[in-house]
Scaffold this motif. Structure first.
Motif, PDB file in Angstrom:
ATOM      1  N   GLU A 257      42.178   1.514  27.386  1.00 34.84           N
ATOM      2  CA  GLU A 257      42.345   2.593  26.403  1.00 34.84           C
ATOM      3  C   GLU A 257      42.062   2.101  24.987  1.00 34.84           C
ATOM      4  N   LEU A 258      42.470   0.861  24.707  1.00 30.67           N
ATOM      5  CA  LEU A 258      42.200   0.302  23.375  1.00 30.67           C
ATOM      6  C   LEU A 258      40.702   0.155  23.174  1.00 30.67           C
ATOM      7  N   LYS A 259      40.020  -0.259  24.236  1.00 26.78           N
ATOM      8  CA  LYS A 259      38.582  -0.424  24.157  1.00 26.78           C
ATOM      9  C   LYS A 259      37.918   0.926  23.880  1.00 26.78           C
ATOM     10  N   GLN A 260      38.386   1.956  24.583  1.00 21.88           N
ATOM     11  CA  GLN A 260      37.845   3.306  24.377  1.00 21.88           C
ATOM     12  C   GLN A 260      38.035   3.752  22.926  1.00 21.88           C
ATOM     13  N   SER A 261      39.113   3.261  22.294  1.00 21.58           N
ATOM     14  CA  SER A 261      39.369   3.628  20.904  1.00 21.58           C
ATOM     15  C   SER A 261      38.635   2.719  19.930  1.00 21.58           C
ATOM     16  N   GLY A 262      37.770   1.864  20.442  1.00 28.01           N
ATOM     17  CA  GLY A 262      36.929   1.074  19.547  1.00 28.01           C
ATOM     18  C   GLY A 262      37.333  -0.366  19.331  1.00 28.01           C
ATOM     19  N   VAL A 263      38.384  -0.833  20.008  1.00 27.35           N
ATOM     20  CA  VAL A 263      38.753  -2.248  19.869  1.00 27.35           C
ATOM     21  C   VAL A 263      37.842  -3.063  20.782  1.00 27.35           C
ATOM     22  N   PRO A 264      37.141  -4.074  20.231  1.00 28.42           N
ATOM     23  CA  PRO A 264      36.202  -4.836  21.067  1.00 28.42           C
ATOM     24  C   PRO A 264      36.912  -5.778  22.038  1.00 28.42           C
TER      25      PRO A 264
ATOM     26  N   ASP B 254      55.334  -9.782  23.549  1.00 28.97           N
ATOM     27  CA  ASP B 254      54.416 -10.930  23.455  1.00 28.97           C
ATOM     28  C   ASP B 254      53.605 -10.856  22.163  1.00 28.97           C
ATOM     29  N   LEU B 255      53.124  -9.647  21.848  1.00 31.15           N
ATOM     30  CA  LEU B 255      52.290  -9.471  20.659  1.00 31.15           C
ATOM     31  C   LEU B 255      53.098  -9.761  19.398  1.00 31.15           C
ATOM     32  N   LYS B 256      54.323  -9.297  19.395  1.00 29.29           N
ATOM     33  CA  LYS B 256      55.168  -9.528  18.226  1.00 29.29           C
ATOM     34  C   LYS B 256      55.350 -11.028  18.010  1.00 29.29           C
ATOM     35  N   GLU B 257      55.589 -11.743  19.130  1.00 34.15           N
ATOM     36  CA  GLU B 257      55.755 -13.193  19.043  1.00 34.15           C
ATOM     37  C   GLU B 257      54.504 -13.870  18.522  1.00 34.15           C
ATOM     38  N   ALA B 258      53.341 -13.286  18.877  1.00 34.58           N
ATOM     39  CA  ALA B 258      52.070 -13.860  18.437  1.00 34.58           C
ATOM     40  C   ALA B 258      51.746 -13.462  16.990  1.00 34.58           C
ATOM     41  N   GLY B 259      52.678 -12.770  16.349  1.00 34.38           N
ATOM     42  CA  GLY B 259      52.503 -12.476  14.934  1.00 34.38           C
ATOM     43  C   GLY B 259      52.003 -11.082  14.591  1.00 34.38           C
ATOM     44  N   PHE B 260      51.867 -10.228  15.592  1.00 31.69           N
ATOM     45  CA  PHE B 260      51.433  -8.851  15.317  1.00 31.69           C
ATOM     46  C   PHE B 260      52.636  -8.022  14.855  1.00 31.69           C
ATOM     47  N   THR B 261      52.373  -7.085  13.935  1.00 31.72           N
ATOM     48  CA  THR B 261      53.466  -6.191  13.550  1.00 31.72           C
ATOM     49  C   THR B 261      53.381  -4.922  14.392  1.00 31.72           C
ATOM     50  N   VAL B 262      53.884  -5.021  15.627  1.00 28.51           N
ATOM     51  CA  VAL B 262      53.839  -3.876  16.529  1.00 28.51           C
ATOM     52  C   VAL B 262      55.252  -3.387  16.833  1.00 28.51           C
ATOM     53  N   LYS B 273      49.436   1.889  22.781  1.00 24.46           N
ATOM     54  CA  LYS B 273      48.094   1.999  22.224  1.00 24.46           C
ATOM     55  C   LYS B 273      48.173   2.374  20.744  1.00 24.46           C
ATOM     56  N   ARG B 274      48.944   3.404  20.447  1.00 28.96           N
ATOM     57  CA  ARG B 274      49.068   3.863  19.054  1.00 28.96           C
ATOM     58  C   ARG B 274      49.546   2.739  18.151  1.00 28.96           C
ATOM     59  N   SER B 275      50.574   2.042  18.618  1.00 30.01           N
ATOM     60  CA  SER B 275      51.156   0.997  17.783  1.00 30.01           C
ATOM     61  C   SER B 275      50.179  -0.164  17.554  1.00 30.01           C
ATOM     62  N   ILE B 276      49.426  -0.529  18.608  1.00 29.71           N
ATOM     63  CA  ILE B 276      48.480  -1.646  18.463  1.00 29.71           C
ATOM     64  C   ILE B 276      47.335  -1.250  17.530  1.00 29.71           C
ATOM     65  N   LEU B 277      46.846  -0.024  17.688  1.00 33.48           N
ATOM     66  CA  LEU B 277      45.753   0.430  16.820  1.00 33.48           C
ATOM     67  C   LEU B 277      46.191   0.407  15.357  1.00 33.48           C
ATOM     68  N   GLN B 278      47.418   0.817  15.140  1.00 31.12           N
ATOM     69  CA  GLN B 278      47.960   0.815  13.789  1.00 31.12           C
ATOM     70  C   GLN B 278      48.029  -0.616  13.245  1.00 31.12           C
ATOM     71  N   ALA B 279      48.551  -1.514  14.081  1.00 32.59           N
ATOM     72  CA  ALA B 279      48.700  -2.908  13.650  1.00 32.59           C
ATOM     73  C   ALA B 279      47.335  -3.527  13.336  1.00 32.59           C
TER      74      ALA B 279
END
Lengths: 286, 283
Positions: A257-264, B254-262, B273-279
């Motif tokens: 889904e992330l890929k579909q939203s443009g994340v490579p 896991d992402l938070k630990e790796a330094g992402f602000t999710v 998905k929404r949260s990762i795209l935002q981050a």
């Protein structure tokens, strides 16, 4: 020689009318050929009614092909005189643990198989011990199976098969009735058998996360093999799997889904670790 | 229909050496129209609790009130209760027995002594709501696929027109799409027919996606109670009692630990998905 080999296997169930006369046939397995190498971990996926359990039942000669041939360790499963040998070399574990346990005590239940094979008593005990240790149930050997959790019962069932020293174990939806912990225990035991004991494992399941470590995946549909490949190859095809009424692990779906939203991102991400690494790469490249 | 449970206790084999406390001081209010998920490892008491709610088991002590009425009070009609609380057991298709789909669904309302037209009306409505068209009415239930059989069995309970529907692992053994179909159907019963729904499940992903509130049972007690987000925030405690979080929740940690602000509270693929795209756009 492959440990399991199927050549153009066809299996049809008879349909009966109200008087019990044969009305027609339903083809459950339709010209399936496959090869399983010794020592591998194989997964078979497919929606309800796709024919995967029917195919599995051919591997320990519960069913015999109407057309084509199945060989287990070089033995033709359709030959009456091979039955005993085939069933000893290919063991099977089913969905419901309560239907498979007969002993009053765990160790008795595990000893049932080798006892029936005429294994000398001393050796039976050795086999019981090593089998229970292999699935992590040795400390429960004196317990009553009734008091165990679903995951523990399934591991006892697996030990019961293992004590017969099979070369192949077919697990037909062994986790369908278990809670998350039980599922984890059973899958861990199955992987242990494969990696430590070198037993060939054929796992049938509806839980996609359980097969990301398999060596090879077969996907069945309408009695045929519709897809074949590594977990990564299979799970890269999110849309195709949906058409076959299947899914991908949640982490793979998220990546898709992330890929579909443009994340490579690459296709077929299977584990949490991979996703975190790939997303970190994306971040660094910006 | 609202349900109130007050200090409910249940002991199996009471006054014997084998006595086991299966429910231990359970207090809980379920408002009308809520979709409640119940999770817990095998033997945690969730099935025992469900069996109290339509009077199959009677508490050793405590009270249960449906719409304010105490079901243990003298003169209370348990028969009425069972009419209003539909229970779908595990593998309900094992209870199908009639010669065709339509007769099987008619069986329940027939036993209520309703007139024939009403029975058939109800059966039609129930089959429609589970998505089985007239083409299936005269087929033997045994010729259907696993998912279809299960829908027939659920229709049999719906034809009783219960106000509360309790389902014990309705998706066990179904393929991924079959699981989604059944859960979508159950959600629809909540939103369109305004039923109060209790769902027992071993799939954390399913529960996170569909229910309003989660109850976690452990050793006969309520261990956690809250929205999916609130409950899955306690992922360490959940693991201690043999459960887990949805896979995406772990990914977020896991992402938070790796330094992402999710947002580590995400429990569904959509939220993650929404949260990762935002981050990513902030990074």
């Amino acid at each position: 020689m492959n440990i399991v080999k199927a050549d153009n296997v066809v299996y049809k169930y008879e349909r009966h009318d109200e008087e019990g006369n044969v009305e027609g046939y339903t083809t459950a397995v339709d010209h399936v050929s496959l090869d399983v190498k010794e020592g591998t971990f194989i997964a078979i996926l497919g929606h309800n009614g796709s024919g995967k359990s029917t195919l599995a039942k051919h591997i320990n000669a519960i069913l015999s092909p109407k057309e084509g041939t199945v060989w287990v360790d070089g033995l033709d499963t359709a030959q009456e005189e091979n039955l005993w040998e085939v069933r000893q070399r290919a063991g099977m574990v089913f969905q419901n643990p309560d239907n498979q346990i007969i002993g009053q005590v765990v160790e008795e239940d595990v000893g049932f198989g080798p006892e029936n094979m005429g294994v000398p008593t001393k050796e039976i005990w050795e086999r019981v011990e090593e089998s229970l240790r292999a699935v992590g149930m040795y400390e429960y050997r004196k317990h009553s199976p009734n008091r165990l959790s679903g995951g523990q019962k399934q591991r006892v069932s697996i030990a019961g098969v293992l004590a017969m020293h099979p070369k192949v174990i077919v697990l037909d939806e062994p986790t369908a009735m278990l809670d998350p912990n039980g599922r984890r225990e059973v899958i861990r035991a199955a992987r242990g058998l494969n990696q430590v004991e070198g037993v060939t494992v054929i796992l049938i399941t509806h839980y996609m996360e359980e097969i990301v470590h398999a060596d090879q995946v077969f996907v069945m549909d309408h009695g045929k093999i519709a897809m074949e490949g590594t977990p990564r190859e299979i799970f890269s095809q999110v849309e195709k799997l949906k058409e076959l009424r299947l899914a991908v692990p949640q982490v793979t779906l998220l990546a898709h889904e992330l890929k579909q939203s443009g994340v490579p991102l690459p296709d077929g991400i299977l584990t949490r670790k991979e996703l975190v690494e790939e997303l970190s790469k994306v971040c660094r490249s910006r | 229909m609202s349900i109130e449970i007050e200090h409910l206790n249940y002991i199996y084999g009471d006054e014997t050496a084998m006595a086991v406390k299966a429910l231990d001081d359970v207090t809980l209010t379920i408002p009308d129209g809520q979709f409640l998920g119940i999770i817990g490892h095998t033997g945690s008491g969730k099935s025992t609790l469900m069996q109290h709610l339509n009077g199959l088991l009677k508490g050793s002590s405590g009270r249960i009130l449906f719409d304010g009425q105490d079901i243990y009070e003298k003169g209370y009609q348990l028969k009425d209760l069972r009419r209003q609380v539909g229970l779908v057991f595990q593998y309900p298709e094992h209870q199908l027995f009639e010669i065709d789909v339509f007769s099987d669904v008619c069986f329940g309302p027939k036993n209520l002594g309703l007139p024939k037209e009403e029975i058939e009306e109800r059966a039609k409505r129930a089959l429609e709501s589970v998505g089985l068209s007239e083409d299936y009415y005269h087929q033997s239930p045994f010729d259907l696929s696993g998912g279809q059989k299960r829908r027939v069995a659920i229709a049999g309970v719906l034809a009783m027109e219960p106000k509360v529907l309790i389902l014990d692992e309705p998706t066990a053994g179904l393929d991924p799409q079959g699981r989604e179909e059944i859960l979508t159907l159950i959600k629809k019963l909540q939103t369109e027919s305004h039923m109060t729904i209790l769902l027992v499940s071993h799939s954390m992903e399913d529960v996170a996606e569909y229910v309003d509130r989660i109850l976690v049972m452990n050793r006969g007690r309520i261990f956690l109670d809250g929205t999916p987000k609130e409950v899955f925030a306690h992922y360490k405690e959940l693991e201690e009692v043999g459960l887990a979080c949805p896979q995406v929740t772990y990914v977020m940690h896991d992402l938070k630990e790796a330094g992402f602000t999710v947002d580590v509270d995400a429990t569904t693929v959509e939220e993650a998905k929404r949260s990762i795209l935002q981050a990513l756009s902030l990074a």
